[in-house]
Design an enzyme around this catalytic site. Structure first.
Site, PDB file in Angstrom:
ATOM      1  N   GLY A 180       0.682   5.728   0.761  1.00 23.95           N
ATOM      2  CA  GLY A 180      -0.299   6.870   1.373  1.00 23.95           C
ATOM      3  C   GLY A 180       0.807   8.456   1.169  1.00 23.95           C
ATOM      4  O   GLY A 180       1.677   8.168   0.202  1.00 23.95           O
ATOM      5  N   GLY A 216       0.733  -1.210  -0.094  1.00 23.03           N
ATOM      6  CA  GLY A 216      -0.582   0.685  -0.079  1.00 23.03           C
ATOM      7  C   GLY A 216       0.582   0.882   0.323  1.00 23.03           C
ATOM      8  O   GLY A 216       1.824   1.638   0.042  1.00 23.03           O
ATOM      9  N   GLU A 251       5.345   4.683   2.154  1.00 20.30           N
ATOM     10  CA  GLU A 251       4.941   3.440   1.666  1.00 20.30           C
ATOM     11  C   GLU A 251       4.835   2.182   2.215  1.00 20.30           C
ATOM     12  O   GLU A 251       5.954   1.918   2.495  1.00 20.30           O
ATOM     13  CB  GLU A 251       5.753   3.372  -0.229  1.00 20.30           C
ATOM     14  CG  GLU A 251       6.987   2.827  -0.189  1.00 20.30           C
ATOM     15  CD  GLU A 251       7.598   3.033  -1.348  1.00 20.30           C
ATOM     16  OE1 GLU A 251       7.132   4.116  -2.061  1.00 20.30           O
ATOM     17  OE2 GLU A 251       8.569   2.366  -2.004  1.00 20.30           O
ATOM     18  N   VAL A 252       4.205   1.152   2.133  1.00 17.53           N
ATOM     19  CA  VAL A 252       4.539   0.144   2.409  1.00 17.53           C
ATOM     20  C   VAL A 252       4.361  -1.912   1.698  1.00 17.53           C
ATOM     21  O   VAL A 252       3.785  -1.146   1.092  1.00 17.53           O
ATOM     22  CB  VAL A 252       3.464  -0.226   3.701  1.00 17.53           C
ATOM     23  CG1 VAL A 252       3.455  -1.296   5.162  1.00 17.53           C
ATOM     24  CG2 VAL A 252       3.318   0.669   4.671  1.00 17.53           C
ATOM     25  N   ASP A 308      -5.089   9.150  14.343  1.00 12.00           N
ATOM     26  CA  ASP A 308      -5.037   8.777  12.725  1.00 12.00           C
ATOM     27  C   ASP A 308      -6.188   7.430  12.941  1.00 12.00           C
ATOM     28  O   ASP A 308      -5.397   6.498  11.991  1.00 12.00           O
ATOM     29  CB  ASP A 308      -4.076   8.919  12.116  1.00 12.00           C
ATOM     30  CG  ASP A 308      -4.902   8.690  10.530  1.00 12.00           C
ATOM     31  OD1 ASP A 308      -5.311   9.468  10.481  1.00 12.00           O
ATOM     32  OD2 ASP A 308      -3.955   8.546   9.748  1.00 12.00           O
ATOM     33  N   PHE A 318       2.816  10.008   2.598  1.00 15.90           N
ATOM     34  CA  PHE A 318       3.786  10.154   3.659  1.00 15.90           C
ATOM     35  C   PHE A 318       4.404   8.844   3.603  1.00 15.90           C
ATOM     36  O   PHE A 318       5.775   8.960   4.004  1.00 15.90           O
ATOM     37  CB  PHE A 318       3.955  10.589   4.680  1.00 15.90           C
ATOM     38  CG  PHE A 318       2.973  11.830   5.151  1.00 15.90           C
ATOM     39  CD1 PHE A 318       3.210  13.216   5.327  1.00 15.90           C
ATOM     40  CD2 PHE A 318       1.072  12.200   5.649  1.00 15.90           C
ATOM     41  CE1 PHE A 318       3.005  14.347   4.881  1.00 15.90           C
ATOM     42  CE2 PHE A 318       0.642  13.354   5.435  1.00 15.90           C
ATOM     43  CZ  PHE A 318       1.449  14.205   5.619  1.00 15.90           C
TER      44      PHE A 318
END
Length: 373
Positions: free
Chosen positions: A23, A21, A27-28, A141, A25
């Site tokens: 976002g 995934g 990456e995973v 969050d 800020f």
């Protein structure tokens, strides 16, 4: 285009496998550790200096202090050279089932009541450890994307992840600065009045309401997701049972309490929320066993079910991908030494399909215990 791709070596023992995934800020990636097997690696995208890297790795340091089964475990934190320069990263446990987004999408409309209550309880249990710090650590969050759903030998295990916005609250006011994801943001945060433990509780309430009703609280049908505005809080909030007749009176009460507009009227910390959910579960269990109940659970003492029709929604057939994952898992489980890999594949499958969850969850739980049947 990601900063690192499949086959890139992060260290002597760590190699990129595939992206999970991305976002704004970070990456995973799923990575393979030479000795420890699969892990997840969060790689920060917008870090240019060593000082910024250290600041971004504050998430890793916070996580390392919070040892709890409902918080994702941290393994390592470091920096790696990428085509864009030096970037910070940390590695954590890999949860094959993915996020709560995947579980919600699999059900399409409303997630079963008892599953939602269990998810809420485990999220609250994880957050309670952070809120109990001195001063408290607030997540800031809590969203569907930041809650991971996995399975171990005892069944489903929820992990709160992505403490990227987590911050220790001011020791005097117990407030932290406001950040987070708009749709899950508490009213006081939107007013720039700071983020508290009660603001995290609001976010858990939004998740619960969304899973139970397939709609955001205070959000009218037909509106675009991007149209969230402070004005929506002028509307009355209907209880989840208005949309979902499986929801009992106690769960209505608990969810509505998390969504009180005034944070002073919400459960002050996640621990209070977890306690309320456990009391409800005990009340339901007692009612199911025929124990007289004079409380306000709104369930039938004879059946332990909420009032109203107890009809079971039809379960859709699994998607092609979910079916393929389950078949691959069943085949792999018959090979010596492959039970862990088979369990990872089945974990993905059951979170993609309620049908496969009903059929294979007990088998998956046995596999996680190392039992092959």
């Amino acid at each position: 285009m990601t900063l690192l791709v499949s086959g890139d070596r992060v260290s002597d023992t760590l190699v990129i496998d595939r992206p999970l995934g991305e976002g704004a800020f970070a990456e995973v990636h799923r990575v393979r550790h030479e000795y420890l097997g699969w892990q997840a690696m969060k790689l920060f995208k917008r870090v240019a200096s060593l000082e910024e890297t250290r600041r971004m790795l504050d998430e890793a340091r916070l996580l390392s202090t919070l040892g709890h089964p409902n918080i994702v475990r941290l393994f390592d934190a470091n920096t790696v050279r990428t085509p864009e320069g030096l970037r910070g990263f940390f590695t954590m446990e890999y949860v094959a089932g993915g996020s709560l987004e995947r579980l919600a999408a699999a059900h399409k409309s409303m997630v079963p009541r008892d599953l939602v209550a269990e998810v809420m309880t485990q999220i609250a249990s994880g957050l309670a450890v952070a809120h109990d710090q001195d001063p408290p650590i607030v997540h800031r969050d809590v969203t569907l994307a930041n809650v991971l759903i996995g399975y171990d030998g005892s069944g489903m295990r929820v992990r709160v992840s992505d403490f990227g916005l987590a911050k220790r609250a001011d020791p005097f006011t117990h407030l932290a600065s406001a950040q987070g994801t708009y749709a899950f943001m508490a009213p006081e945060v939107m007013r720039n009045q700071g983020y508290s433990c009660a603001s995290d509780v609001w976010s858990v309430g939004v998740i619960a309401y969304l899973l139970l009703t397939n709609r955001f609280p205070f959000h009218q049908g037909g509106e675009e997701f991007s149209s969230f505005s402070f004005g929506r809080f002028n509307r009355s909030l209907l209880p989840p049972s208005s949309y979902n007749d499986e929801v009992d009176a106690d769960l209505d009460r608990i969810v509505l309490a998390t969504l009180e507009l005034d944070p002073q009227n919400r459960p002050a910390t996640a621990q209070f929320l977890a306690d309320a959910l456990r009391e409800r579960a005990e009340s339901l269990a007692g009612a199911a066993a025929g124990v007289p109940n004079s409380g306000t659970s709104g369930v039938s003492p004879a059946t332990g079910e909420p009032p109203g029709p107890a009809t079971r929604r039809p379960v859709r057939p699994p998607t092609e991908r979910a079916r393929r994952l389950a078949e691959e898992a069943l085949a792999l489980a018959r090979s010596p030494g492959e039970l862990d890999r088979a369990a990872d594949l089945m974990e993905e499958a059951v979170n993609l399909s309620p049908y496969l969850r009903d059929r294979y969850l007990s088998k998956l739980t046995l596999w996680r215990r190392g039992v092959m049947m």
